[in-house]
Design an enzyme around this catalytic site. Structure first.
Site, PDB file in Angstrom:
ATOM      1  N   CYS A  12       0.819  -1.205   0.000  1.00  0.00           N
ATOM      2  CA  CYS A  12       0.000   0.000   0.000  1.00  0.00           C
ATOM      3  C   CYS A  12       0.861   1.267   0.000  1.00  0.00           C
ATOM      4  CB  CYS A  12      -0.971  -0.068   1.172  1.00  0.00           C
ATOM      5  SG  CYS A  12      -2.454   0.889   0.885  1.00  0.00           S
ATOM      6  N   GLU A  62      -1.038  -8.578   5.301  1.00  0.00           N
ATOM      7  CA  GLU A  62      -0.645  -8.771   6.714  1.00  0.00           C
ATOM      8  C   GLU A  62      -1.829  -8.715   7.678  1.00  0.00           C
ATOM      9  OE1 GLU A  62      -0.330  -6.074   5.015  1.00  0.00           O
ATOM     10  OE2 GLU A  62      -0.649  -4.316   6.276  1.00  0.00           O
ATOM     11  N   HIS A 122      -3.470  -5.383   1.638  1.00  0.00           N
ATOM     12  CA  HIS A 122      -2.759  -5.617   2.907  1.00  0.00           C
ATOM     13  C   HIS A 122      -2.799  -7.094   3.301  1.00  0.00           C
ATOM     14  CE1 HIS A 122      -2.150  -1.459   4.422  1.00  0.00           C
ATOM     15  NE2 HIS A 122      -3.126  -1.203   3.582  1.00  0.00           N
TER      16      HIS A 122
HETATM   17  N1  GLN Z   1      -3.691   6.280   1.181  1.00  0.00           N
HETATM   18  C1  GLN Z   1      -2.379   6.002   1.683  1.00  0.00           C
HETATM   19  C2  GLN Z   1      -1.303   6.802   0.937  1.00  0.00           C
HETATM   20  O1  GLN Z   1      -1.588   7.404  -0.069  1.00  0.00           O
HETATM   21  C3  GLN Z   1      -2.063   4.534   1.611  1.00  0.00           C
HETATM   22  C4  GLN Z   1      -3.035   3.760   2.444  1.00  0.00           C
HETATM   23  C5  GLN Z   1      -2.467   2.524   3.069  1.00  0.00           C
HETATM   24  O2  GLN Z   1      -1.256   2.328   3.142  1.00  0.00           O
HETATM   25  N2  GLN Z   1      -3.329   1.716   3.603  1.00  0.00           N
HETATM   26  O3  GLN Z   1      -0.206   6.833   1.368  1.00  0.00           O
END
Ligand code: GLN
Length: 195
Positions: free
Chosen positions: A81, A173, A171
């Protein structure tokens, strides 16, 4: 072979990664300050969180250059992410970029507000169907030639690999399924064998 994974812990969801990697037999420690980088490690995790904050902190804590060099030298890295965003060569809806070691163009907060967070099951190349949780997730809009696309959801790339760099927009994890972390440890095992 005992694998030691350094997990960036300046911000974000790092503990879940540690628990999962430890359940698979790896040893983990947290990177919180520059001196933590003096400890030897075999692989790196960049967790989910807020990429702008995480990127800024890694700069301010003077950890950024060392980590970038290690990634460029081939150390396996798993970005989830926000971690994916940090590794992206460019971010289509943001002028910033960070490590920029992976030849992908990424859209931040790509699903908009309504669909910011959702859960699905989809194919992950070489693994099969796995559960995926997306939290205000990015997706990969385009990938260069050296990038292997590992998963696509609704026409958008959500997992990819380039050499020893592995990224997921979701995610893994936060769920019980350990297959993506297993896949990352296999990448690391191969890297250590051939080093
Ligand atoms: N929206 C976050 C970003 O732009 C990422 C979200 C996440 O890591 N769950 O950094």
């Amino acid at each position: 072979m005992k694998i030691t994974v350094a997990v960036s812990a300046v911000q974000g969801a790092f503990i879940e990664h540690e628990k999962m990697l430890e359940s698979l037999g790896a040893e983990c420690f947290e990177l919180r300050k520059k001196s933590d980088l003096e400890r030897p490690f075999d692989a790196l995790v960049l967790p989910g969180g807020e990429s702008t904050v995480m990127g800024k902190l890694l700069f301010e804590l003077d950890m950024f250059d060392t980590l970038k060099r290690k990634i460029e030298d081939g150390m396996p890295v798993f970005g989830t992410c926000a971690g994916l965003i940090l590794l992206s060569k460019s971010i289509s809806n943001d002028s910033a970029n960070y490590f920029a070691t992976m030849d992908i163009t990424t859209k931040r907060n790509a699903y908009g507000r309504q669909l910011g967070s959702f859960h699905t099951t989809a194919d992950f190349k070489g693994i099969g169907d796995i559960p995926m949780t997306f939290i205000r997730a990015p997706y990969i809009e385009s990938a260069g030639e050296g990038v292997e696309i590992l998963s696509v959801v609704d026409g958008n790339i959500v997992a990819a690999r380039q050499g020893n760099q592995l990224v997921t927009a979701f995610h893994p994890e936060v769920l019980e399924d350990t297959s993506v972390h297993k896949y990352f440890l296999e990448i690391t095992e191969n890297y250590l064998k051939n080093k």
